[in-house]
Design a protein around this motif. Structure first.
Motif, short mmCIF file in Angstrom:
data_model
loop_
_atom_site.label_atom_id
_atom_site.label_comp_id
_atom_site.label_asym_id
_atom_site.label_seq_id
_atom_site.Cartn_x
_atom_site.Cartn_y
_atom_site.Cartn_z
N THR A 91 0.82 -1.21 0.00
CA THR A 91 0.00 0.00 0.00
C THR A 91 0.86 1.27 0.00
O THR A 91 0.33 2.38 -0.03
N TRP A 92 2.18 1.09 0.04
CA TRP A 92 3.11 2.23 0.01
C TRP A 92 3.64 2.45 -1.42
O TRP A 92 3.93 1.47 -2.10
N ARG A 109 7.41 6.48 7.24
CA ARG A 109 6.76 6.21 8.52
C ARG A 109 7.40 7.07 9.61
O ARG A 109 8.63 7.06 9.76
N TRP A 359 -4.50 13.69 10.00
CA TRP A 359 -5.05 12.40 9.58
C TRP A 359 -4.00 11.55 8.84
O TRP A 359 -4.27 10.42 8.47
N ILE A 360 -2.81 12.09 8.63
CA ILE A 360 -1.79 11.36 7.88
C ILE A 360 -1.08 10.33 8.76
O ILE A 360 -0.52 9.36 8.28
N HIS A 362 -0.12 7.26 10.89
CA HIS A 362 -0.45 5.83 10.87
C HIS A 362 -0.91 5.36 9.49
O HIS A 362 -1.31 4.21 9.32
N GLN A 363 -0.92 6.22 8.46
CA GLN A 363 -1.35 5.80 7.13
C GLN A 363 -0.15 5.43 6.26
O GLN A 363 0.98 5.73 6.59
N SER A 364 -0.46 4.80 5.09
CA SER A 364 0.57 4.55 4.10
C SER A 364 0.96 5.88 3.48
O SER A 364 0.17 6.83 3.48
N ASP A 365 2.17 5.93 2.89
CA ASP A 365 2.65 7.18 2.26
C ASP A 365 2.54 8.38 3.20
O ASP A 365 2.14 9.47 2.78
N GLU A 366 2.88 8.14 4.45
CA GLU A 366 2.93 9.23 5.43
C GLU A 366 3.97 10.25 4.98
O GLU A 366 5.02 9.88 4.44
#
Ligand SMILES: [Zn+2]
Length: 392
Positions: A91-92, A109, A359-360, A362-366
Motif C-alpha cells: 500500500t506504500w 513512517r 489524519w496522515i 499511521h497511514q501509508s505514504d505518510e
C-alpha cells in the motif's frame, strides 16, 4: 525572530525516519536506535542527556538545557521516538524508511508522527541556546512507547521528572492547530458468566449470550444519555460508548450454551465526563438473572482540558502569530497523547502542536511538508522564548 538551522532540522528528521523504530518489541524492533541518534545529537551540542532504560531496548532520553539567564520556569518539549509499524508494504508507493524528499515533502513512517516534531523540539532549543542566555530551563524529552501503553511517559512521571515542569509542548502532528484539549479513552472488558449446558436442555444452564445482547442495548442507551447530559465539545465532538469486541461460544459447538460471554467497550470522553461513573454504570447494566458480571478497566486515560489562558498555551499562540502572521486555530486531539499522562498524572499543563497533518499519522505514504518542519521549529523557539521570559 530566532534564527533556526532549517537544513539541520530537515536532515535530522530524515535521519530519524531512516531508522525503523517501530513499536514492535515482540519482533525485536523498538526505540533504541532512534533514541541513540537523539542522544548523540544532544551530546554533539554539548548537552548532557540522561538515558532511562524504561524496558530493555526502550529508553527515554531527557536533556535539561539551562538558559544561564537567571531564575525562570521550566519548559518541557516532548516527542516520542517510536512509530507504528509500516503495515502492508504494497500500500506504500515510497520506501517507508527511505526518508525520501520529493515535491517539498519528506516521506516515510514517522515523518509526521512524530519524528519531524521531535527534531523541531531539539533544533528550537538549540536555536534559543545559541541566541544567548535565557531564564529558566528547557527539558527536552524523547520518550518511548507513545503508540503503545505510554510506558515512557508513565516512567517519566514516576521518576519525578515532571515535578518541576511548568508547562509542556507535545510535538504531535496537529496541522498547525493549537490543541489544549484531548479526548479521554476508557476501555472496558465485561465478562458475563453463566452456566454451561446442552443446547437441548437450556433449563439446566444460565445463558450469558442473551445477557450480552441486553448489555449492548444498555450501552446504546447509556451513550444517548451521556450525549444529552454532555453536549458535543467544540473541538472534541461527542461522547461515544462503542462495543468493539463480542466473544462467546464456539462455531464447532452450536449445541452448547457457553459459560462465558465477553463484551469489550471503547469509551471516548470529553471534559466533564467521569470515567469511574461510566465504569460503574456499565457494571450495573451487565448481568443479573443468574449471570454474574465482572468489569475490568483495561485503559483509563482521562480527557485533557487545559485553559487557553495557561501560560504555555498563550506563549505558543503568541509565537504562532508572530512567526506565521496568522491567527492561531484552536483544535482538539481526537485520541490520547503523552500529554494526557503528563497532565493527568504529572500535573503539568500540556498543549499539543506540531508539523504534519492530523489524519496522515499511521497511514501509508505518510509525509510531512518540509516548510512545515521549519516553520514549526521557528514557532517552538519563539514559544520557548516567550514562555521562559513570561512575555506571551
Ligand atoms: Zn504520535
Amino acid at each position: 525572530m530566532i534564527d533556526v538551522d532549517a537544513d539541520g532540522v530537515v536532515a535530522f528528521t530524515q535521519a530519524l525516519v531512516r531508522i525503523p523504530s517501530t513499536n514492535d518489541p515482540a519482533r525485536g524492533r523498538a526505540e533504541r536506535p532512534a533514541a541513540e541518534l537523539v542522544e548523540a545529537k544532544m551530546r554533539e551540542w554539548g548537552w548532557d542527556p540522561v538515558v532511562y532504560e524504561v524496558e530493555p531496548g526502550r529508553p527515554n532520553v531527557v536533556a535539561v538545557v539551562e538558559g544561564g539567564g537567571g531564575d525562570g520556569p521550566t519548559l518541557m518539549f516532548e516527542g516520542h521516538t517510536d512509530v507504528v509499524t509500516e503495515g502492508d508494504l504494497s500500500t506504500w508507493t515510497v520506501d517507508p524508511f527511505g526518508g525520501e524528499i520529493r515535491d517539498g515533502k519528506l516521506w516515510g513512517r514517522g515523518s509526521a508522527d512524530m519524528k519531524s516534531g521531535l527534531a523541531a523540539t531539539l533544533y528550537a532549543t538549540r536555536a534559543l541556546q545559541q541566541a544567548g542566555p535565557f531564564p529558566g530551563r528547557i527539558k527536552v524529552c524523547a520518550l518511548a512507547d507513545e503508540e503503545g501503553l505510554m510506558i515512557g511517559a508513565h516512567h517519566f512521571v514516576a521518576e519525578g521528572l515532571a515535578a518541576d515542569v511548568d508547562g509542556a509542548i507535545v510535538a504531535e502532528p496537529e496541522a498547525g492547530e493549537i490543541c489544549a484539549v484531548a479526548k479521554g479513552a476508557l476501555r472496558l472488558r465485561v465478562d458475563l458468566t453463566g452456566k454451561m449446558a446442552h443446547g437441548a436442555m437450556p433449563q439446566h444452564g444460565r445463558n450469558p449470550v442473551p445477557a450480552a445482547g441486553a448489555l449492548l442495548a444498555g450501552l446504546a442507551a447509556l451513550q444517548d444519555e451521556l450525549q444529552k447530559r454532555h453536549p458535543a465539545h467544540e473541538h472534541l465532538g461527542a461522547v461515544y460508548v462503542t462495543p468493539t469486541v463480542l466473544r462467546a461460544g464456539s462455531e464447532e459447538q452450536v449445541n452448547v450454551i457457553p459459560a462465558v460471554a465477553s463484551v469489550f467497550v471503547d469509551v471516548r470522553t470529553i471534559p466533564g465526563v467521569d470515567h469511574q461513573e461510566i465504569a460503574g454504570r456499565v457494571a450495573a447494566l451487565a448481568g443479573g438473572d443468574g449471570i454474574t458480571a465482572e468489569v475490568a478497566v483495561l485503559v483509563d486515560r482521562p480527557p485533557v482540558d487545559v485553559p487557553v489562558t495557561d501560560p504555555v498555551v498563550a506563549a505558543l499562540a503568541a509565537a504562532h502569530r508572530a512567526v506565521t502572521g496568522e491567527e492561531p486555530v484552536y483544535g482538539g486531539v481526537p485520541g490520547s497523547t503523552d500529554g494526557t499522562v503528563l497532565t493527568h498524572w504529572g500535573g503539568v499543563p500540556s498543549v499539543v502542536y506540531g508539523p504534519g497533518g492530523k489524519w496522515i499519522a499511521h497511514q501509508s505514504d505518510e509525509y510531512v511538508e518540509i516548510a512545515e518542519i521549519v516553520r514549526c521549529t521557528r514557532v517552538f523557539a519563539e514559544a520557548a522564548h516567550r514562555f521562559l521570559n513570561g512575555t506571551h
